[in-house]
Design a protein around this motif. Structure first.
Motif, PDB file in Angstrom:
ATOM      1  N   GLN A   1      37.384  46.021  43.894  1.00 46.03           N
ATOM      2  CA  GLN A   1      38.467  46.972  44.138  1.00 46.03           C
ATOM      3  C   GLN A   1      39.533  46.361  45.045  1.00 46.03           C
ATOM      4  O   GLN A   1      40.740  46.497  44.797  1.00 46.03           O
ATOM      5  CB  GLN A   1      37.902  48.243  44.761  1.00 46.03           C
ATOM      6  N   ASP A   2      39.113  45.669  46.091  1.00 46.88           N
ATOM      7  CA  ASP A   2      40.072  45.023  46.998  1.00 46.88           C
ATOM      8  C   ASP A   2      40.853  43.926  46.275  1.00 46.88           C
ATOM      9  O   ASP A   2      42.060  43.756  46.499  1.00 46.88           O
ATOM     10  CB  ASP A   2      39.347  44.440  48.202  1.00 46.88           C
ATOM     11  N   ALA A   3      40.166  43.176  45.430  1.00 48.71           N
ATOM     12  CA  ALA A   3      40.841  42.112  44.676  1.00 48.71           C
ATOM     13  C   ALA A   3      41.887  42.693  43.740  1.00 48.71           C
ATOM     14  O   ALA A   3      42.998  42.159  43.610  1.00 48.71           O
ATOM     15  CB  ALA A   3      39.809  41.305  43.883  1.00 48.71           C
ATOM     16  N   TRP A   4      41.550  43.788  43.096  1.00 40.30           N
ATOM     17  CA  TRP A   4      42.492  44.452  42.179  1.00 40.30           C
ATOM     18  C   TRP A   4      43.728  44.935  42.951  1.00 40.30           C
ATOM     19  O   TRP A   4      44.865  44.749  42.511  1.00 40.30           O
ATOM     20  CB  TRP A   4      41.785  45.616  41.501  1.00 40.30           C
ATOM     21  N   THR A   5      43.483  45.552  44.114  1.00 46.43           N
ATOM     22  CA  THR A   5      44.591  46.034  44.943  1.00 46.43           C
ATOM     23  C   THR A   5      45.509  44.890  45.337  1.00 46.43           C
ATOM     24  O   THR A   5      46.739  45.010  45.268  1.00 46.43           O
ATOM     25  CB  THR A   5      44.046  46.721  46.207  1.00 46.43           C
ATOM     26  N   GLU A   6      44.914  43.789  45.748  1.00 44.57           N
ATOM     27  CA  GLU A   6      45.722  42.641  46.157  1.00 44.57           C
ATOM     28  C   GLU A   6      46.491  42.057  44.978  1.00 44.57           C
ATOM     29  O   GLU A   6      47.651  41.647  45.120  1.00 44.57           O
ATOM     30  CB  GLU A   6      44.829  41.577  46.788  1.00 44.57           C
ATOM     31  N   ALA A   7      45.872  42.017  43.809  1.00 43.38           N
ATOM     32  CA  ALA A   7      46.525  41.441  42.632  1.00 43.38           C
ATOM     33  C   ALA A   7      47.783  42.214  42.247  1.00 43.38           C
ATOM     34  O   ALA A   7      48.788  41.619  41.844  1.00 43.38           O
ATOM     35  CB  ALA A   7      45.552  41.403  41.456  1.00 43.38           C
ATOM     36  N   ILE A   8      47.768  43.545  42.385  1.00 37.04           N
ATOM     37  CA  ILE A   8      48.906  44.355  41.950  1.00 37.04           C
ATOM     38  C   ILE A   8      49.912  44.605  43.058  1.00 37.04           C
ATOM     39  O   ILE A   8      50.949  45.239  42.826  1.00 37.04           O
ATOM     40  CB  ILE A   8      48.435  45.710  41.370  1.00 37.04           C
ATOM     41  N   SER A   9      49.626  44.133  44.271  1.00 33.48           N
ATOM     42  CA  SER A   9      50.558  44.312  45.386  1.00 33.48           C
ATOM     43  C   SER A   9      51.547  43.155  45.413  1.00 33.48           C
ATOM     44  O   SER A   9      51.162  41.993  45.310  1.00 33.48           O
ATOM     45  CB  SER A   9      49.791  44.382  46.711  1.00 33.48           C
ATOM     46  N   SER A  10      52.828  43.476  45.567  1.00 31.79           N
ATOM     47  CA  SER A  10      53.829  42.416  45.566  1.00 31.79           C
ATOM     48  C   SER A  10      53.768  41.613  46.867  1.00 31.79           C
ATOM     49  O   SER A  10      53.588  42.203  47.946  1.00 31.79           O
ATOM     50  CB  SER A  10      55.227  43.009  45.376  1.00 31.79           C
ATOM     51  N   PRO A  11      53.854  40.256  46.751  1.00 31.85           N
ATOM     52  CA  PRO A  11      53.991  39.495  45.518  1.00 31.85           C
ATOM     53  C   PRO A  11      52.683  39.485  44.734  1.00 31.85           C
ATOM     54  O   PRO A  11      51.629  39.148  45.275  1.00 31.85           O
ATOM     55  CB  PRO A  11      54.345  38.090  46.006  1.00 31.85           C
ATOM     56  N   MET A  12      52.761  39.895  43.473  1.00 28.69           N
ATOM     57  CA  MET A  12      51.570  39.976  42.649  1.00 28.69           C
ATOM     58  C   MET A  12      51.048  38.577  42.319  1.00 28.69           C
ATOM     59  O   MET A  12      51.757  37.584  42.456  1.00 28.69           O
ATOM     60  CB  MET A  12      51.880  40.754  41.373  1.00 28.69           C
ATOM     61  N   GLY A  13      49.810  38.528  41.836  1.00 26.12           N
ATOM     62  CA  GLY A  13      49.250  37.243  41.463  1.00 26.12           C
ATOM     63  C   GLY A  13      47.760  37.331  41.217  1.00 26.12           C
ATOM     64  O   GLY A  13      47.142  38.388  41.386  1.00 26.12           O
ATOM     65  N   PRO A  14      47.140  36.220  40.814  1.00 28.71           N
ATOM     66  CA  PRO A  14      45.702  36.206  40.546  1.00 28.71           C
ATOM     67  C   PRO A  14      44.884  36.158  41.834  1.00 28.71           C
ATOM     68  O   PRO A  14      45.287  35.533  42.822  1.00 28.71           O
ATOM     69  CB  PRO A  14      45.511  34.912  39.726  1.00 28.71           C
ATOM     70  N   VAL A  15      43.736  36.836  41.835  1.00 26.08           N
ATOM     71  CA  VAL A  15      42.821  36.875  42.973  1.00 26.08           C
ATOM     72  C   VAL A  15      41.443  36.429  42.481  1.00 26.08           C
ATOM     73  O   VAL A  15      40.994  36.853  41.420  1.00 26.08           O
ATOM     74  CB  VAL A  15      42.760  38.279  43.598  1.00 26.08           C
ATOM     75  N   TRP A  16      40.802  35.586  43.263  1.00 33.44           N
ATOM     76  CA  TRP A  16      39.558  34.916  42.858  1.00 33.44           C
ATOM     77  C   TRP A  16      38.358  35.571  43.545  1.00 33.44           C
ATOM     78  O   TRP A  16      38.331  35.727  44.765  1.00 33.44           O
ATOM     79  CB  TRP A  16      39.660  33.446  43.259  1.00 33.44           C
ATOM     80  N   VAL A  17      37.331  35.954  42.744  1.00 34.94           N
ATOM     81  CA  VAL A  17      36.094  36.538  43.265  1.00 34.94           C
ATOM     82  C   VAL A  17      34.921  35.754  42.688  1.00 34.94           C
ATOM     83  O   VAL A  17      34.827  35.583  41.477  1.00 34.94           O
ATOM     84  CB  VAL A  17      35.961  38.024  42.867  1.00 34.94           C
ATOM     85  N   GLU A  18      34.027  35.282  43.559  1.00 37.67           N
ATOM     86  CA  GLU A  18      32.838  34.542  43.124  1.00 37.67           C
ATOM     87  C   GLU A  18      31.586  35.376  43.343  1.00 37.67           C
ATOM     88  O   GLU A  18      31.423  35.992  44.404  1.00 37.67           O
ATOM     89  CB  GLU A  18      32.691  33.235  43.902  1.00 37.67           C
ATOM     90  N   VAL A  19      30.695  35.340  42.349  1.00 38.32           N
ATOM     91  CA  VAL A  19      29.416  36.037  42.470  1.00 38.32           C
ATOM     92  C   VAL A  19      28.305  35.063  42.080  1.00 38.32           C
ATOM     93  O   VAL A  19      28.280  34.582  40.936  1.00 38.32           O
ATOM     94  CB  VAL A  19      29.355  37.293  41.575  1.00 38.32           C
TER      95      VAL A  19
END
Length: 551
Positions: free
Chosen positions: A153-171
């Protein structure tokens, strides 16, 4: 040897990943399965998410990027560990440079192997997420299943917040596979962070614009990403300011408007007009290499620069820098600006007269270069493409022409000028076609086509309605011209290539080879078909000289 025990519990960490994505509104996932990601992909079978299986991870990243650009939704990419993750990085560089919102979920070796290089685990890297640091907004490592929903959820929020961009999550693999007691995800909310302009900066910018006699506007890609088109039009008409769109901003301003300089950012006549502005409003652009006419751009007036990325501001010259989402900033300027007190005066010409005169000079300069073949070829493609069709362009001579001459109309224009890597066009178009469920055009050269040729299998498997135009000039055409201009000869630019028609047909995809003068009809015929198809044109296109003066 399988690492998933027979009879293992159905719900695991992988289920938490896909449940969270579904709750956030994801519909489609791109990627390639891998050993450490098996729990993730098994969970897909219990979800409503559509999976689009690429053949190369870099192309999967381009496809997720294209999906996002075309639909306005977040692109989701699933990656395996090590080689798979690393192969995606060039595609992610384009998304990062262009501001495309993506959530990248990469698998990782088991937790006990992290940092223990000597264990020699398959695909093991010393620090995998560090490899993604240059091409993503941030990187996260999840070590417990209970942390998955919040992290996604945090990664999604960051991705759509300007400046937008890709966010990396490792599991890690064992977190994805282990049975969980965490309940199923029922809801998730991700709202972009607000990024408005500071009030005092808006006030100062309005003072400058109100007093300007020769205002002009450069609209970059941030204008489109911030959905600022309506406010840009209102602002330009209040100021009676000529507007030029960068390749990334193409479509942000009406092409045939009396104040439109279209997209001739590389042309010397357009550059001279912008240099003469007493106030230049730059929205969502870094004034980078292409927009600055390869850093020859030397404005003599004051600059107001608006961008959501603070590192962009004043990176290529002093300005009144306003860090804000371009759409929010344009709305604030539009609301604060009343009819300017000054009447525009471009040395005795009205802004509309100057704009028309500049476009006429550009046409005359092209006329003097004997470029009838190139101009006819591009016009024929434009006439064949329906107004609302999305188009995706590789770094090829046709795309360099399109940056300047292509009227985006109501369809999205997308190219790889953000990072400039080859192979973007076709997989990007596949992602768009899947997301829109409508026909999309991809344009490549023979050199760039080979970067993504494996995705013919993806297009066939998913029956993606993509028409792929391959302009075959037997080599790297742009580099050939650059080298001849610089050194008088080209080295290592000529390429042996396949018969693209036979190759496409071997994948079960209809293809045809046509003469340049028949490209328009061939495209129209291909657009009427179902599923993927290919049109090949063997021709040599030349670049135009941006600084060549009238004869």
């Amino acid at each position: 040897m399988s690492q998933v025990a027979p009879g293992a519990a159905v719900r695991n960490g992988g289920d938490l990943v896909v449940e969270t994505l579904e709750a956030l509104g994801a519909t489609t996932v791109f990627g390639i399965p891998g050993q450490h990601a098996l729990g993730l992909f098994d969970a897909l079978s219990r979800s409503s998410l559509e999976f689009v299986s690429s053949r190369v991870e870099n192309n999967a990243a381009f496809a997720a990027d294209g999906f996002s650009r075309a639909t306005g939704e977040v692109g989701v990419l699933f990656l395996s560990t090590g080689p798979g993750a690393l192969t995606s990085l060039a595609g992610l560089q384009e998304a990062y440079a262009t501001g495309v919102p993506m959530v990248v979920v990469a698998s990782q070796i088991p937790i006990e192997g992290l940092g223990a290089r000597r264990r020699g685990m398959l695909h093991q890297l010393d620090d995998q997420k560090a490899s993604a640091a240059n091409v993503t907004k941030s990187q996260r490592l999840i070590q417990h299943a209970s942390g998955i929903p919040s992290a996604i959820q945090d990664a999604w929020t960051e991705a759509i917040s300007s400046p937008m961009g890709p966010v990396w999550v490792e599991v890690p693999q064992n977190v994805l596979l282990a049975p969980i007691v965490v309940p199923a995800v029922e809801d998730a909310l991700a709202e972009p962070f607000d990024n408005p302009p500071r009030r005092e900066l808006v006030t100062e910018a309005v003072k400058w614009l109100s007093a300007a006699r020769r205002p002009a506007i450069i609209a970059g890609g941030g204008t489109r990403r911030g959905r600022g088109e309506a406010h840009l039009l209102s602002l330009a008409e209040k100021l009676r300011a000529p507007v030029i769109c960068t390749p990334g901003g193409k479509g942000a301003f009406p092409w045939t408007h009396p104040l439109s300089l279209q997209s001739w950012v590389e042309d010397k006549w357009a550059t001279e007009l912008l240099e003469d502005a007493d106030v230049l409003l730059v929205i969502g652009s870094s004034l980078g290499e292409v927009t600055s006419n390869y850093f020859t751009f030397a404005p003599r007036g004051r600059i107001i620069q608006i961008d959501a990325e603070p590192r962009v501001l004043e990176s290529n010259g002093p300005a009144l820098g306003i860090r804000a989402d371009a759409g929010q900033a344009l709305a604030a300027l539009d609301a604060a600006l009343e009819d300017p007190a000054q009447t525009p005066d471009w040395h005795g010409q009205t802004p509309e007269e100057l704009t028309a005169d500049t476009l006429a000079r550009i046409t005359a300069r092209l006329d003097a270069q004997d470029l009838r073949h190139e101009r006819t070829f591009m016009a024929d493609i434009r006439a064949a493409v329906p107004a609302g069709m999305q188009t995706f362009w590789d770094m090829t001579i046709a795309a360099y022409w399109a940056w300047s001459c292509w009227d985006a109309k109501s369809g999205g224009f997308h190219s790889a000028q953000g990072a400039g890597g080859l192979g973007f066009g076709y997989p990007g178009a596949i992602g768009a076609a899947v997301g829109l469920n409508e026909r999309v055009l991809a344009v490549s050269g023979d050199g760039s086509a080979m970067y993504s040729i494996a995705e013919l299998a993806t297009a066939r498997q998913h029956n993606a309605p993509v028409t792929w135009l391959i302009v075959d000039d037997g080599g790297y055409g742009v580099l050939r011209e650059y080298m001849v201009d610089a050194f008088g000869k080209a080295t290592a630019t000529e390429l042996a290539g396949p018969d693209f028609v036979q190759l496409a047909e071997s994948f079960g995809i209809p293809a045809r080879r046509v003469a340049p003068e028949n490209v328009g009809q061939a495209l129209e015929d291909s657009f009427a078909q179902e599923g993927p198809n290919v049109v090949v044109v063997e021709t040599l296109l030349r670049l135009f000289a941006p600084t060549h003066l009238e004869a």
